[in-house]
Design a protein around this motif. Structure first.
Motif, short mmCIF file in Angstrom:
data_model
loop_
_atom_site.label_atom_id
_atom_site.label_comp_id
_atom_site.label_asym_id
_atom_site.label_seq_id
_atom_site.Cartn_x
_atom_site.Cartn_y
_atom_site.Cartn_z
N LYS A 27 15.29 20.56 -51.42
CA LYS A 27 13.83 20.70 -51.51
C LYS A 27 13.25 19.83 -52.62
CE LYS A 27 14.05 25.52 -49.93
NZ LYS A 27 13.84 26.93 -50.34
N TYR A 28 14.09 19.45 -53.60
CA TYR A 28 13.60 18.59 -54.67
C TYR A 28 13.42 17.15 -54.18
CZ TYR A 28 13.91 22.21 -58.18
OH TYR A 28 13.70 23.35 -58.91
N LEU A 29 13.87 16.88 -52.95
CA LEU A 29 13.63 15.59 -52.32
C LEU A 29 12.64 15.68 -51.18
CD1 LEU A 29 17.26 14.17 -52.23
CD2 LEU A 29 15.45 13.64 -53.87
N HIS A 30 12.45 16.89 -50.66
CA HIS A 30 11.47 17.07 -49.59
C HIS A 30 11.03 18.53 -49.56
CE1 HIS A 30 9.34 16.58 -45.81
NE2 HIS A 30 9.95 17.66 -45.36
N THR A 31 9.75 18.75 -49.80
CA THR A 31 9.22 20.11 -49.77
C THR A 31 7.82 20.11 -49.16
OG1 THR A 31 8.81 22.08 -51.13
CG2 THR A 31 8.17 19.99 -52.09
N GLY A 32 7.49 21.20 -48.49
CA GLY A 32 6.19 21.33 -47.86
C GLY A 32 5.19 22.06 -48.74
N ARG A 33 4.17 22.66 -48.08
CA ARG A 33 3.08 23.29 -48.83
C ARG A 33 3.21 24.81 -48.91
NH1 ARG A 33 -2.59 20.68 -46.90
NH2 ARG A 33 -3.24 22.67 -47.78
N ARG A 34 4.17 25.39 -48.21
CA ARG A 34 4.23 26.85 -48.09
C ARG A 34 4.34 27.54 -49.45
NH1 ARG A 34 8.67 30.41 -47.04
NH2 ARG A 34 10.04 28.60 -46.82
N HIS A 35 5.22 27.07 -50.29
CA HIS A 35 5.41 27.71 -51.59
C HIS A 35 4.25 27.40 -52.54
CE1 HIS A 35 9.33 28.88 -50.26
NE2 HIS A 35 9.68 27.62 -50.05
N LEU A 36 3.65 26.24 -52.36
CA LEU A 36 2.50 25.88 -53.18
C LEU A 36 1.34 26.82 -52.93
CD1 LEU A 36 2.11 23.63 -55.28
CD2 LEU A 36 0.87 22.34 -53.53
N GLU A 37 1.20 27.27 -51.69
CA GLU A 37 0.15 28.24 -51.37
C GLU A 37 0.35 29.54 -52.15
OE1 GLU A 37 -2.48 27.62 -49.70
OE2 GLU A 37 -1.92 25.67 -48.85
N LYS A 38 1.60 29.92 -52.41
CA LYS A 38 1.88 31.13 -53.20
C LYS A 38 1.45 30.93 -54.65
CE LYS A 38 5.79 32.66 -50.36
NZ LYS A 38 7.24 32.99 -50.35
N VAL A 39 1.65 29.73 -55.16
CA VAL A 39 1.19 29.42 -56.51
C VAL A 39 -0.32 29.53 -56.58
CG1 VAL A 39 1.01 27.59 -58.25
CG2 VAL A 39 3.16 27.92 -57.01
N SER A 60 4.54 12.03 -54.75
CA SER A 60 5.74 11.24 -54.43
C SER A 60 6.13 11.46 -52.97
CB SER A 60 6.90 11.65 -55.34
OG SER A 60 7.43 12.90 -54.92
N PHE A 61 7.22 10.80 -52.56
CA PHE A 61 7.71 11.00 -51.18
C PHE A 61 8.19 12.43 -50.97
CE2 PHE A 61 11.37 9.29 -53.55
CZ PHE A 61 12.35 10.23 -53.29
N ARG A 62 8.53 13.15 -52.06
CA ARG A 62 8.99 14.55 -51.96
C ARG A 62 7.95 15.42 -51.25
NH1 ARG A 62 11.07 16.57 -57.21
NH2 ARG A 62 9.13 15.70 -57.98
N THR A 63 6.67 15.19 -51.52
CA THR A 63 5.60 16.02 -50.96
C THR A 63 4.87 15.31 -49.82
OG1 THR A 63 3.97 15.16 -52.53
CG2 THR A 63 5.24 17.11 -53.20
N GLY A 64 5.44 14.22 -49.32
CA GLY A 64 4.72 13.44 -48.32
C GLY A 64 3.51 12.78 -48.94
N TYR A 65 3.60 12.43 -50.23
CA TYR A 65 2.56 11.75 -51.00
C TYR A 65 1.32 12.63 -51.21
CZ TYR A 65 5.78 8.05 -49.97
OH TYR A 65 6.94 7.33 -49.85
N LEU A 66 1.52 13.93 -51.13
CA LEU A 66 0.46 14.88 -51.44
C LEU A 66 0.44 15.13 -52.95
CD1 LEU A 66 -1.59 17.19 -50.60
CD2 LEU A 66 0.41 18.70 -50.60
N ASN A 67 -0.72 15.02 -53.57
CA ASN A 67 -0.88 15.31 -54.99
C ASN A 67 -1.07 16.82 -55.15
OD1 ASN A 67 -2.05 15.77 -57.62
ND2 ASN A 67 -2.51 13.58 -57.71
N GLN A 68 -0.03 17.49 -55.64
CA GLN A 68 -0.07 18.95 -55.73
C GLN A 68 -1.15 19.43 -56.68
OE1 GLN A 68 4.03 19.81 -56.81
NE2 GLN A 68 4.57 20.28 -54.68
N GLY A 69 -1.32 18.74 -57.80
CA GLY A 69 -2.33 19.15 -58.77
C GLY A 69 -3.73 19.11 -58.19
N GLU A 70 -4.04 18.04 -57.47
CA GLU A 70 -5.36 17.91 -56.87
C GLU A 70 -5.57 18.95 -55.78
OE1 GLU A 70 -6.00 13.91 -55.60
OE2 GLU A 70 -6.16 13.14 -57.66
N LEU A 71 -4.51 19.25 -55.00
CA LEU A 71 -4.63 20.27 -53.96
C LEU A 71 -4.91 21.64 -54.58
CD1 LEU A 71 -4.36 21.31 -51.06
CD2 LEU A 71 -1.92 21.57 -51.47
#
Length: 248
Positions: A27-39, A60-71
């Motif tokens: 998951k440290y190389l590829h993770t989706g949004r499911r757990h981020l929604e819990k945060v 990064s490529f880990r999140t599919g180039y999604l910026n977690q902080g901005e989300l």
């Protein structure tokens, strides 16, 4: 006022046990949004005035180039203040996934004074600073090596010595040997720990060690401290409610 500190492990989720953690390293190389929604749900439930989040991927490529902080900021209608935790010019800044690894502050209000301090020792060097209502907040993610952690704390103590504003320091201190590691630092700056019961924050599935701290200066009056049970990371969140101590 309420201050939340949470190491969100790049949105990789909460392992069920040590084996699950090892098997889930992909998951440290590829993770989706499911757990981020819990945060996001955790922050929304607790309604902190300032949130300090560690291990946030800013695209990064880990999140599919999604910026977690901005989300997270968009979802909560907040402003994000972010910086890469590795020093400019360092080797990690040249590695694609590492140069996107950040720590962030979130606040409901915009245009807060913010500063980035890079300590002279260790791999993770960032001390992120923000000021809210005359109170200074610092966010740290210290080294895994004890001697380097001590160098980092000594440097920070020198920077903050004589600071005449109320301030708080939160983050993942990686104090695997216990709170005793922090005693000289706390004494130098006359700091107290918000988590007076020393409740453990790691690992989330069976907390045994207190790695995540909020320390506060003498101008701060504590109200309560809570270690959460949110299962969104291998760390547990820490919430500190406080007020500015009245001057007599």
């Amino acid at each position: 006022m309420k201050f939340l500190v949470y190491n969100i492990a790049y949105g990789t989720g909460a392992p069920k046990n040590r084996l699950d953690q090892v098997l889930g390293m992909y998951k440290y190389l590829h993770t989706g949004r499911r757990h981020l929604e819990k945060v996001i749900d955790c922050i929304a439930d607790w309604k902190p005035d300032v949130s300090g989040l560690l291990e946030v991927d800013n695209g990064s490529f880990r999140t599919g180039y999604l910026n977690q902080g901005e989300l997270i900021a968009r979802s909560l209608h907040q402003t994000v203040y972010s910086a890469v935790k590795y020093a400019p010019g360092s080797i990690p800044r040249k590695i694609p996934i590492l140069r996107k690894q950040t720590n962030i502050f979130l606040t409901p209000e915009k245009l807060r004074p913010c500063a980035f301090h890079y300590l002279p020792h260790g791999m993770k060097r960032l001390a992120l600073e923000i000021e809210v209502d005359g109170i200074r907040f610092f966010l740290l993610h210290l080294s895994l090596r004890r001697n380097v952690r001590q160098y980092q704390l000594d440097t920070l103590a020198g920077l903050l010595k004589g600071l005449d504003q109320p301030f708080l320091i939160g983050g993942d201190f990686n104090a695997f040997a216990g709170t005793g590691e922090l005693q000289s630092f706390m004494q130098a700056l006359n700091l107290q720990s918000a988590n007076t019961a020393n409740q453990p924050t790691f690992p989330a599935w069976k907390p045994e060690k207190q790695l995540d701290y909020i320390l506060y200066s003498s101008c701060i009056e504590p109200v309560r401290c809570k270690v959460g049970s949110a299962q969104a990371s291998d760390h547990l969140p820490v919430l500190f409610e406080f007020r500015r101590r009245s001057e007599n």
